[in-house]
Design a protein around this motif. Structure first.
Motif, PDB file in Angstrom:
ATOM      1  N   LEU A 103       0.829  -1.207   0.000  1.00  0.00           N
ATOM      2  CA  LEU A 103       0.000   0.000   0.000  1.00  0.00           C
ATOM      3  C   LEU A 103       0.861   1.254   0.000  1.00  0.00           C
ATOM      4  O   LEU A 103       0.579   2.220  -0.724  1.00  0.00           O
ATOM      5  N   LEU A 104       1.918   1.250   0.806  1.00  0.00           N
ATOM      6  CA  LEU A 104       2.793   2.416   0.877  1.00  0.00           C
ATOM      7  C   LEU A 104       3.511   2.653  -0.441  1.00  0.00           C
ATOM      8  O   LEU A 104       3.534   3.785  -0.960  1.00  0.00           O
ATOM      9  N   ALA A 105       4.117   1.599  -1.001  1.00  0.00           N
ATOM     10  CA  ALA A 105       4.879   1.748  -2.238  1.00  0.00           C
ATOM     11  C   ALA A 105       3.984   2.147  -3.407  1.00  0.00           C
ATOM     12  O   ALA A 105       4.335   3.030  -4.202  1.00  0.00           O
ATOM     13  N   SER A 106       2.813   1.518  -3.512  1.00  0.00           N
ATOM     14  CA  SER A 106       1.888   1.850  -4.603  1.00  0.00           C
ATOM     15  C   SER A 106       1.384   3.282  -4.475  1.00  0.00           C
ATOM     16  O   SER A 106       1.311   4.028  -5.461  1.00  0.00           O
ATOM     17  N   GLY A 107       1.015   3.671  -3.246  1.00  0.00           N
ATOM     18  CA  GLY A 107       0.538   5.036  -3.030  1.00  0.00           C
ATOM     19  C   GLY A 107       1.620   6.063  -3.273  1.00  0.00           C
ATOM     20  O   GLY A 107       1.369   7.117  -3.872  1.00  0.00           O
ATOM     21  N   SER A 110       2.171   6.463  -7.005  1.00  0.00           N
ATOM     22  CA  SER A 110       1.104   7.262  -7.602  1.00  0.00           C
ATOM     23  C   SER A 110       1.299   8.741  -7.315  1.00  0.00           C
ATOM     24  O   SER A 110       1.113   9.596  -8.196  1.00  0.00           O
ATOM     25  N   PHE A 111       1.691   9.057  -6.080  1.00  0.00           N
ATOM     26  CA  PHE A 111       1.904  10.455  -5.707  1.00  0.00           C
ATOM     27  C   PHE A 111       3.072  11.067  -6.468  1.00  0.00           C
ATOM     28  O   PHE A 111       2.964  12.167  -7.033  1.00  0.00           O
ATOM     29  N   VAL A 112       4.201  10.357  -6.492  1.00  0.00           N
ATOM     30  CA  VAL A 112       5.381  10.863  -7.188  1.00  0.00           C
ATOM     31  C   VAL A 112       5.096  11.032  -8.676  1.00  0.00           C
ATOM     32  O   VAL A 112       5.523  12.024  -9.304  1.00  0.00           O
ATOM     33  N   TYR A 113       4.361  10.093  -9.243  1.00  0.00           N
ATOM     34  CA  TYR A 113       4.015  10.183 -10.666  1.00  0.00           C
ATOM     35  C   TYR A 113       3.156  11.419 -10.940  1.00  0.00           C
ATOM     36  O   TYR A 113       3.397  12.153 -11.901  1.00  0.00           O
ATOM     37  N   SER A 114       2.154  11.643 -10.098  1.00  0.00           N
ATOM     38  CA  SER A 114       1.273  12.792 -10.302  1.00  0.00           C
ATOM     39  C   SER A 114       2.013  14.111 -10.142  1.00  0.00           C
ATOM     40  O   SER A 114       1.705  15.097 -10.812  1.00  0.00           O
ATOM     41  N   VAL A 115       3.016  14.141  -9.264  1.00  0.00           N
ATOM     42  CA  VAL A 115       3.819  15.354  -9.088  1.00  0.00           C
ATOM     43  C   VAL A 115       4.793  15.549 -10.243  1.00  0.00           C
ATOM     44  O   VAL A 115       5.027  16.668 -10.700  1.00  0.00           O
ATOM     45  N   SER A 116       5.341  14.441 -10.743  1.00  0.00           N
ATOM     46  CA  SER A 116       6.352  14.519 -11.797  1.00  0.00           C
ATOM     47  C   SER A 116       5.751  14.817 -13.159  1.00  0.00           C
ATOM     48  O   SER A 116       6.365  15.510 -13.976  1.00  0.00           O
ATOM     49  N   VAL A 117       4.573  14.265 -13.416  1.00  0.00           N
ATOM     50  CA  VAL A 117       3.907  14.457 -14.709  1.00  0.00           C
ATOM     51  C   VAL A 117       2.715  15.376 -14.481  1.00  0.00           C
ATOM     52  O   VAL A 117       1.652  14.948 -14.043  1.00  0.00           O
ATOM     53  N   THR A 118       2.904  16.644 -14.765  1.00  0.00           N
ATOM     54  CA  THR A 118       1.856  17.636 -14.507  1.00  0.00           C
ATOM     55  C   THR A 118       0.930  17.843 -15.693  1.00  0.00           C
ATOM     56  O   THR A 118      -0.163  18.363 -15.538  1.00  0.00           O
TER      57      THR A 118
END
Length: 307
Positions: A103-107, A110-118
């Protein structure tokens, strides 16, 4: 029916088999190493996901593909160490800890991806691995990428280490009888940490393969249960790399075949074809699982001095 059987004789399906099997092989080998030391790593799905993202971000940042793989392995090892903090040092439930890691790694991915790809459009792409044509192999179905050959080599290496070296004997002893290992002067905690971190690094490479060899970008939930299938392959292979490798190839053959059968029988709901590899894999695993005997100390926390 003739056309359906002819599919098995084409080079493309066997190239697809190798491509589908490769992330499963990495995941299976990583999980097998963890379990041989007595640790069930249910964080595999999340670790593969964060490995896929780490490799893609590193490659997109301008690092080479192999450097990106090293980054993914290091990230996977860090999550393995985090798993070990709770399951080894604090002797907490391996099941709960592993699911927490997923859960931690997947979440986090997802967070890092959303921040990196705006941007709202398609994610940036990278140049993935190209098929590696070995000069001494002319079979078209063996025209795979370098990471696929690495997966097969790693399976052979792990089998050799586990059954032909003192290190492998120590790992297996810790997974079978940690008290006996401690009596022989071995550090159960150190060996379990080492196996867990190394196994998690190998799992992460399975995710890295998806973004650097199969696709050229990262997509949320792109692992799609491959981690859980790798867990099943460890049992299918009776905790042996060779049999686990065979199971991965068997499942990949089912999956590659059903994708092509969908075009042969368009009137049959495609969901039936999608479910077929899982059903066939379950049927194939039942007799193997009945005979398989896992490490005796698997899922058992080790506390120094306990008997």
């Amino acid at each position: 029916m003739t056309d359906s059987l002819h599919i098995l004789l084409t080079a493309s399906i066997w190239a697809a088999v190798l491509r589908i099997a490769t992330p499963l092989i990495f995941g299976m080998l990583g999980e097998l190493l963890c379990e041989r030391a007595g640790i069930v790593n249910l964080g595999i799905e999340g670790i593969m996901t964060v490995g896929a993202l780490s490799a893609w971000l590193a490659a997109h940042a301008g690092l080479g593909l192999w450097t990106a793989w090293l980054v993914a392995a290091l990230v996977g090892a860090l999550f393995g160490a985090f798993h070990g903090l709770f399951s080894i040092s604090l002797a907490q439930s391996q099941h709960v800890t592993g699911l927490g890691v997923t859960l931690l790694a997947s979440g986090l991915a997802s967070f890092v991806y959303s921040v990196s790809v705006t941007s709202a459009g398609s994610p940036p792409t990278i140049t993935p691995f190209s098929p590696l044509l070995l000069p001494f192999i002319h079979a078209p179905f063996l025209q795979a990428t370098a990471p696929t050959y690495l997966a097969f080599a790693l399976a052979a290496l792990l089998a050799y280490v586990l059954w032909r070296t003192p290190l492998g004997l120590a790992i297996r002893l810790v997974g079978e009888h940690p008290q006996a290992a401690h009596a022989q002067g071995l550090s159960v905690v150190a060996i379990r940490y080492g196996a867990l971190c190394t196994g998690s690094a190998i799992m992460a490479l399975g995710g890295a393969f998806l973004t650097t060899a199969v696709f050229n970008s990262f997509v949320i939930n792109m692992v799609q249960g491959r981690g859980w299938m790798a867990l099943a392959l460890v049992v299918f292979g009776a905790w042996r790399p060779g049999l686990g490798l065979l199971g991965a190839l068997l499942y990949a053959t089912f999956d590659a075949y059903q994708l092509r059968l969908q075009t042969q029988f368009p009137n049959i709901p495609y969901q039936l074809f999608l479910a077929a590899p899982y059903l066939l894999a379950i049927v194939a695993m039942i007799p193997m699982a009945r005979r398989a005997i896992g490490p005796q100390a698997l899922m058992k926390a080790y506390v120094k001095g306990d008997r």
